[in-house]
Design an enzyme around this catalytic site. Structure first.
Site, PDB file in Angstrom:
ATOM      1  N   GLU A  57      17.923  43.478  35.769  1.00  0.00           N
ATOM      2  CA  GLU A  57      19.246  43.171  36.289  1.00  0.00           C
ATOM      3  C   GLU A  57      19.503  43.840  37.638  1.00  0.00           C
ATOM      4  OE1 GLU A  57      21.333  40.966  35.337  1.00  0.00           O
ATOM      5  OE2 GLU A  57      20.175  40.393  33.575  1.00  0.00           O
ATOM      6  N   TYR A 140      29.253  43.763  36.231  1.00  0.00           N
ATOM      7  CA  TYR A 140      28.347  42.659  35.889  1.00  0.00           C
ATOM      8  C   TYR A 140      27.072  43.183  35.224  1.00  0.00           C
ATOM      9  CZ  TYR A 140      24.907  38.990  36.161  1.00  0.00           C
ATOM     10  OH  TYR A 140      23.931  38.090  35.825  1.00  0.00           O
ATOM     11  N   ASP A 158      27.996  35.572  36.930  1.00  0.00           N
ATOM     12  CA  ASP A 158      27.496  35.711  38.295  1.00  0.00           C
ATOM     13  C   ASP A 158      28.025  34.547  39.121  1.00  0.00           C
ATOM     14  OD1 ASP A 158      26.020  33.499  37.485  1.00  0.00           O
ATOM     15  OD2 ASP A 158      24.084  34.312  38.138  1.00  0.00           O
ATOM     16  N   CYS A 207      24.157  22.733  37.837  1.00  0.00           N
ATOM     17  CA  CYS A 207      25.436  22.761  38.564  1.00  0.00           C
ATOM     18  C   CYS A 207      25.268  23.621  39.810  1.00  0.00           C
ATOM     19  CB  CYS A 207      26.543  23.318  37.666  1.00  0.00           C
ATOM     20  SG  CYS A 207      28.208  23.110  38.342  1.00  0.00           S
ATOM     21  N   CYS A 223      33.958  17.519  32.465  1.00  0.00           N
ATOM     22  CA  CYS A 223      34.109  18.309  33.688  1.00  0.00           C
ATOM     23  C   CYS A 223      35.356  17.878  34.451  1.00  0.00           C
ATOM     24  CB  CYS A 223      32.878  18.144  34.573  1.00  0.00           C
ATOM     25  SG  CYS A 223      32.987  19.001  36.168  1.00  0.00           S
TER      26      CYS A 223
END
Length: 307
Positions: A57, A140, A158, A207, A223
């Site tokens: 991470e 995060y 994110d 996306c 959507c």
């Protein structure tokens, strides 16, 4: 799809998010989780080791997954535990970091390993508050470790996930706090690991920021942005990109650190190594910054070496 507004005040200028409820929520979860069966084979997805997850991470901050996948296994083979990392010199960690860039992250990871070793018995804590006390670990990264190492029910948001939620769920821009609140409400408590991996995959591969593949999106039918005809501005649009790298101080810093991995650099060679042979003042500024950030140590003769 039926939608229920998220409770709570929304800051001025933002829009209230929305989450599906009841059968619609169950359907959305099922649709997203189907992506978890076809995730990209990223190596850190095969582990639940908290230290390995934390390393991945930190590396993934501001670096593409493909580049991290090249460095992460070798880093862990050299520094497989927080204790091993803490026992190493910062320079050794920088060498293991390779060419990932943003080298300050490597120094912070070393400092985090020292804290974990000294305060937590060399065990990465499974508590969000404790995680956020570690150098280089923000909200995060703390959430990501909780989800991907300890499988706790939390949402990891994110840039990619934010884009999915703004487009598909809200159909409008949302403040960071609202996005996080929406994301938290969507997580299936018993399947947080797969859900978050699937959401990250959806944002990274379907996306996307440019040319989203709506025909392959499991959320296309519900959507809000697509249903409205994809009006502009795009609600999932990110903030302006970071300044240009070529010719920047970051580039010069990176060149110097890359050279230091092979050994000390004499003072007379620093300007050439940085790429600014005719700008001594800039070289001095960058060198001062590297030393202040713990990325280099200056000798009495003005040479630089790794710490």
């Amino acid at each position: 799809v039926s939608w229920v507004a998220v409770a709570g005040a929304v800051p001025s200028g933002a829009v209230s998010g929305a989450v599906p409820s009841g059968a619609a929520l169950r359907r959305m979860r099922r649709q997203v989780l189907e992506l978890a069966d076809g995730l990209r084979p990223l190596p850190w997805r095969d582990t639940r080791d908290p230290w390995a997850v934390l390393v991945s991470e930190v590396m993934l901050q501001q670096t593409q997954a493909a580049r991290v996948a090249e460095v992460w296994p070798g880093f862990l083979s050299r520094l497989p535990t927080p204790a091993a990392c803490a026992a190493s010199a910062p320079g050794d960690v920088l060498v293991a970091w390779g060419g990932l860039g943003y080298n300050r992250r490597a120094v912070q990871l070393h400092r985090a390993a020292c804290v974990v070793t000294e305060r937590h018995g060399a065990m990465v804590p499974a508590d969000r508050v404790e995680l956020q006390t570690l150098p280089g670990v923000g909200p995060y990264t703390a959430r990501a470790v909780l989800v991907f190492a300890f499988e706790q029910p939390a949402a990891v948001v994110d840039t990619n996930v934010r884009r999915v939620l703004c487009r598909a769920v809200a159909g409008a821009p949302m403040t960071p706090a609202t996005v996080q609140r929406v994301a938290d409400k969507l997580v299936p408590p018993a399947d947080a690991w797969r859900w978050n991996q699937a959401m990250l995959e959806l944002g990274a591969t379907i996306c996307t920021a440019r040319a989203p593949r709506c025909g392959s999106c499991p959320l296309a039918s519900g959507c809000r942005w697509a249903g409205a005809g994809m009006p502009q501005p795009d609600p999932g649009r990110s903030s302006p990109a970071q300044g240009r790298f070529a010719g920047s101080d970051r580039q010069g810093r990176g060149r110097i650190v890359a050279a230091l991995r092979s050994g000390p650099v004499p003072a007379v060679a620093l300007a050439e190594v940085a790429g600014w042979p005719d700008d001594e003042g800039r070289v001095v500024r960058v060198v001062v910054g590297l030393v202040a950030d713990g990325l280099a140590v200056r000798g009495v003769d003005g040479s630089l070496r790794l710490p």
